[in-house]
Design a protein around this motif. Structure first.
Motif, PDB file in Angstrom:
ATOM      1  N   ALA A   1      15.352  14.589 -16.125  1.00 40.42           N
ATOM      2  CA  ALA A   1      14.710  13.366 -15.638  1.00 40.42           C
ATOM      3  C   ALA A   1      15.402  12.961 -14.342  1.00 40.42           C
ATOM      4  O   ALA A   1      16.538  13.368 -14.085  1.00 40.42           O
ATOM      5  CB  ALA A   1      14.804  12.249 -16.671  1.00 40.42           C
ATOM      6  N   PRO A   2      14.747  12.151 -13.508  1.00 41.07           N
ATOM      7  CA  PRO A   2      15.372  11.726 -12.251  1.00 41.07           C
ATOM      8  C   PRO A   2      16.638  10.911 -12.497  1.00 41.07           C
ATOM      9  O   PRO A   2      16.849  10.352 -13.569  1.00 41.07           O
ATOM     10  CB  PRO A   2      14.291  10.865 -11.583  1.00 41.07           C
ATOM     11  N   ALA A   3      17.475  10.815 -11.467  1.00 43.98           N
ATOM     12  CA  ALA A   3      18.736  10.089 -11.581  1.00 43.98           C
ATOM     13  C   ALA A   3      18.536   8.585 -11.587  1.00 43.98           C
ATOM     14  O   ALA A   3      19.426   7.844 -12.002  1.00 43.98           O
ATOM     15  CB  ALA A   3      19.669  10.483 -10.441  1.00 43.98           C
ATOM     16  N   ASN A   4      17.379   8.113 -11.129  1.00 45.50           N
ATOM     17  CA  ASN A   4      17.108   6.674 -11.103  1.00 45.50           C
ATOM     18  C   ASN A   4      15.610   6.451 -11.248  1.00 45.50           C
ATOM     19  O   ASN A   4      14.866   7.390 -11.548  1.00 45.50           O
ATOM     20  CB  ASN A   4      17.664   6.038  -9.815  1.00 45.50           C
ATOM     21  N   GLY A   5      15.165   5.209 -11.038  1.00 45.83           N
ATOM     22  CA  GLY A   5      13.770   4.865 -11.287  1.00 45.83           C
ATOM     23  C   GLY A   5      12.849   4.981 -10.092  1.00 45.83           C
ATOM     24  O   GLY A   5      11.672   4.601 -10.182  1.00 45.83           O
ATOM     25  N   ASP A   6      13.339   5.487  -8.967  1.00 44.90           N
ATOM     26  CA  ASP A   6      12.511   5.663  -7.773  1.00 44.90           C
ATOM     27  C   ASP A   6      11.634   6.898  -7.956  1.00 44.90           C
ATOM     28  O   ASP A   6      12.139   8.023  -8.026  1.00 44.90           O
ATOM     29  CB  ASP A   6      13.422   5.808  -6.554  1.00 44.90           C
ATOM     30  N   LEU A   7      10.317   6.698  -8.017  1.00 45.66           N
ATOM     31  CA  LEU A   7       9.375   7.804  -8.229  1.00 45.66           C
ATOM     32  C   LEU A   7       8.685   8.227  -6.934  1.00 45.66           C
ATOM     33  O   LEU A   7       7.648   8.886  -6.970  1.00 45.66           O
ATOM     34  CB  LEU A   7       8.332   7.404  -9.280  1.00 45.66           C
ATOM     35  N   GLY A   8       9.271   7.873  -5.812  1.00 44.88           N
ATOM     36  CA  GLY A   8       8.665   8.244  -4.542  1.00 44.88           C
ATOM     37  C   GLY A   8       8.483   9.738  -4.382  1.00 44.88           C
ATOM     38  O   GLY A   8       7.522  10.193  -3.742  1.00 44.88           O
ATOM     39  N   HIS A   9       9.377  10.539  -4.974  1.00 48.44           N
ATOM     40  CA  HIS A   9       9.239  11.990  -4.852  1.00 48.44           C
ATOM     41  C   HIS A   9       8.025  12.505  -5.622  1.00 48.44           C
ATOM     42  O   HIS A   9       7.476  13.547  -5.262  1.00 48.44           O
ATOM     43  CB  HIS A   9      10.522  12.692  -5.326  1.00 48.44           C
ATOM     44  N   TRP A  10       7.581  11.810  -6.665  1.00 43.26           N
ATOM     45  CA  TRP A  10       6.310  12.171  -7.301  1.00 43.26           C
ATOM     46  C   TRP A  10       5.161  11.964  -6.316  1.00 43.26           C
ATOM     47  O   TRP A  10       4.295  12.819  -6.156  1.00 43.26           O
ATOM     48  CB  TRP A  10       6.064  11.318  -8.539  1.00 43.26           C
ATOM     49  N   ALA A  11       5.161  10.781  -5.670  1.00 39.43           N
ATOM     50  CA  ALA A  11       4.074  10.451  -4.742  1.00 39.43           C
ATOM     51  C   ALA A  11       3.995  11.460  -3.606  1.00 39.43           C
ATOM     52  O   ALA A  11       2.899  11.851  -3.183  1.00 39.43           O
ATOM     53  CB  ALA A  11       4.277   9.034  -4.201  1.00 39.43           C
ATOM     54  N   ARG A  12       5.146  11.898  -3.109  1.00 37.98           N
ATOM     55  CA  ARG A  12       5.155  12.845  -1.980  1.00 37.98           C
ATOM     56  C   ARG A  12       4.688  14.240  -2.394  1.00 37.98           C
ATOM     57  O   ARG A  12       4.373  15.066  -1.539  1.00 37.98           O
ATOM     58  CB  ARG A  12       6.554  12.904  -1.366  1.00 37.98           C
ATOM     59  N   GLN A  13       4.638  14.498  -3.693  1.00 35.62           N
ATOM     60  CA  GLN A  13       4.132  15.782  -4.188  1.00 35.62           C
ATOM     61  C   GLN A  13       2.672  15.702  -4.636  1.00 35.62           C
ATOM     62  O   GLN A  13       2.149  16.653  -5.199  1.00 35.62           O
ATOM     63  CB  GLN A  13       5.002  16.273  -5.347  1.00 35.62           C
ATOM     64  N   GLY A  14       2.026  14.558  -4.405  1.00 33.28           N
ATOM     65  CA  GLY A  14       0.606  14.470  -4.702  1.00 33.28           C
ATOM     66  C   GLY A  14       0.237  13.674  -5.931  1.00 33.28           C
ATOM     67  O   GLY A  14      -0.913  13.730  -6.374  1.00 33.28           O
ATOM     68  N   VAL A  15       1.188  12.905  -6.497  1.00 33.48           N
ATOM     69  CA  VAL A  15       0.880  12.066  -7.651  1.00 33.48           C
ATOM     70  C   VAL A  15       0.587  10.654  -7.143  1.00 33.48           C
ATOM     71  O   VAL A  15       1.481   9.962  -6.649  1.00 33.48           O
ATOM     72  CB  VAL A  15       2.047  12.044  -8.663  1.00 33.48           C
TER      73      VAL A  15
ATOM     74  N   GLN B   1      -6.232  13.700   0.856  1.00 31.34           N
ATOM     75  CA  GLN B   1      -6.290  15.158   0.806  1.00 31.34           C
ATOM     76  C   GLN B   1      -5.097  15.778   0.089  1.00 31.34           C
ATOM     77  O   GLN B   1      -5.106  16.968  -0.220  1.00 31.34           O
ATOM     78  CB  GLN B   1      -6.408  15.741   2.224  1.00 31.34           C
ATOM     79  N   GLN B   2      -4.067  14.964  -0.208  1.00 28.03           N
ATOM     80  CA  GLN B   2      -2.889  15.472  -0.901  1.00 28.03           C
ATOM     81  C   GLN B   2      -2.835  15.085  -2.373  1.00 28.03           C
ATOM     82  O   GLN B   2      -1.948  15.543  -3.102  1.00 28.03           O
ATOM     83  CB  GLN B   2      -1.624  14.978  -0.195  1.00 28.03           C
ATOM     84  N   VAL B   3      -3.758  14.255  -2.836  1.00 27.69           N
ATOM     85  CA  VAL B   3      -3.722  13.788  -4.230  1.00 27.69           C
ATOM     86  C   VAL B   3      -4.005  14.944  -5.180  1.00 27.69           C
ATOM     87  O   VAL B   3      -5.006  15.650  -5.044  1.00 27.69           O
ATOM     88  CB  VAL B   3      -4.740  12.651  -4.460  1.00 27.69           C
ATOM     89  N   ARG B   4      -3.128  15.123  -6.135  1.00 27.22           N
ATOM     90  CA  ARG B   4      -3.331  16.142  -7.174  1.00 27.22           C
ATOM     91  C   ARG B   4      -3.392  15.523  -8.563  1.00 27.22           C
ATOM     92  O   ARG B   4      -3.940  16.119  -9.493  1.00 27.22           O
ATOM     93  CB  ARG B   4      -2.205  17.173  -7.137  1.00 27.22           C
ATOM     94  N   ALA B   5      -2.829  14.324  -8.706  1.00 29.99           N
ATOM     95  CA  ALA B   5      -2.815  13.657 -10.008  1.00 29.99           C
ATOM     96  C   ALA B   5      -2.883  12.163  -9.797  1.00 29.99           C
ATOM     97  O   ALA B   5      -2.519  11.647  -8.743  1.00 29.99           O
ATOM     98  CB  ALA B   5      -1.556  14.025 -10.789  1.00 29.99           C
TER      99      ALA B   5
ATOM    100  N   PHE C   1       0.816  -1.207   0.000  1.00 28.36           N
ATOM    101  CA  PHE C   1       0.000   0.000   0.000  1.00 28.36           C
ATOM    102  C   PHE C   1       0.858   1.269   0.000  1.00 28.36           C
ATOM    103  O   PHE C   1       0.427   2.321   0.473  1.00 28.36           O
ATOM    104  CB  PHE C   1      -0.951   0.003   1.200  1.00 28.36           C
ATOM    105  N   ALA C   2       2.066   1.182  -0.551  1.00 26.95           N
ATOM    106  CA  ALA C   2       2.982   2.326  -0.537  1.00 26.95           C
ATOM    107  C   ALA C   2       2.382   3.553  -1.221  1.00 26.95           C
ATOM    108  O   ALA C   2       2.581   4.686  -0.758  1.00 26.95           O
ATOM    109  CB  ALA C   2       4.304   1.948  -1.198  1.00 26.95           C
ATOM    110  N   ALA C   3       1.661   3.357  -2.318  1.00 25.96           N
ATOM    111  CA  ALA C   3       1.079   4.499  -3.025  1.00 25.96           C
ATOM    112  C   ALA C   3       0.095   5.249  -2.136  1.00 25.96           C
ATOM    113  O   ALA C   3       0.048   6.491  -2.140  1.00 25.96           O
ATOM    114  CB  ALA C   3       0.385   4.023  -4.303  1.00 25.96           C
ATOM    115  N   LEU C   4      -0.699   4.516  -1.365  1.00 29.96           N
ATOM    116  CA  LEU C   4      -1.671   5.147  -0.471  1.00 29.96           C
ATOM    117  C   LEU C   4      -0.988   5.755   0.745  1.00 29.96           C
ATOM    118  O   LEU C   4      -1.411   6.804   1.247  1.00 29.96           O
ATOM    119  CB  LEU C   4      -2.722   4.123  -0.029  1.00 29.96           C
TER     120      LEU C   4
END
Length: 221
Positions: A98-112, A49-53, A40-43
């Motif tokens: 583009a990011p330095a690697n394939g970890d997209l956790g920073h997208w999730a923390r910004q509301g994606v 309340q933080q989801v933007r995309a 459930f990492a995405a959730l």
């Protein structure tokens, strides 16, 4: 193997009382990815309340050590899968980085919200849990997030577009294109510019843009 913890903010979804108990019982009897700590990492990373995309994937990568619980994302040390390599290529063409690697956790923390249609997979068996009932979670999660604010839907490929059919509203942003996989990326994914288009929409709404290319794994000094 302990059962996963249901993330705060999402626990009231009907899925968790009606569908999750049966799925959890089936998971207890098998080896599966990404495992209870990341399913459930995405959730966890993106409360309603933080989801933007919303970016919807299919199911976790079936290679042990690759899936991190976020759609299209991989652990930092994992070589980019082909679809993610194409996402990075489009990002560089679109926003110049583009990011330095394939970890997209920073997208999730910004509301994606980086959800997959199915959140579990046996090692080496892509799609094997696709009909277990996971798909209800994605639709319910998006509807809950829509109650908070207009959303941007970035839907890559027919599967994601079908899964989210009927949910985008006039006040939402809908960006649809071919899937970034090597089989279809040149049929409309390349050149679709989803990253700059979403940021332009956010800026017009008075919201901060997404820092798509941020690298959380490279620290100066």
């Amino acid at each position: 193997m302990p059962d996963p913890r249901i993330p705060d903010g999402w626990a009231g979804l009907p899925f968790f009382s009606e569908d999750w108990p049966a799925i959890a019982a089936r998971l207890r009897g098998c080896d599966w990815l990404p495992g209870p700590g990341r399913v459930f990492a995405a959730l966890e990373l993106t409360p309603p309340q933080q989801v933007r995309a919303v970016i919807l994937g299919q199911d976790p990568y079936p290679t042990p050590g690759h899936a991190d619980g976020l759609a299209f994302s991989v652990t930092p040390e994992t070589a980019l899968p082909r679809s993610l390599r194409n996402i990075h290529a489009e990002m560089r063409d679109d926003i110049g980085a583009a990011p330095a690697n394939g970890d997209l956790g920073h997208w999730a923390r910004q509301g994606v919200l980086l959800l997959n249609s199915s959140l579990s997979v046996p090692p080496g068996q892509a799609g094997a849990h696709a009909k277990w009932g996971w798909d209800k979670l994605a639709r319910q999660a998006v509807i809950l997030a829509q109650a908070e604010r207009p959303l941007a839907f970035i839907l890559w490929g027919a599967q994601a577009q079908k899964a989210m059919a009927g949910l985008p509203r006039p006040q939402d942003l809908l960006i649809e294109s071919a899937h970034p996989s090597p089989l279809s990326a040149r049929r409309g994914f390349f050149g679709s510019r989803p990253f700059s288009r979403m940021n332009a929409w956010l800026t017009a709404r008075g919201e901060p843009p997404i820092d798509w290319a941020l690298s959380e794994t490279t620290v100066a000094g």
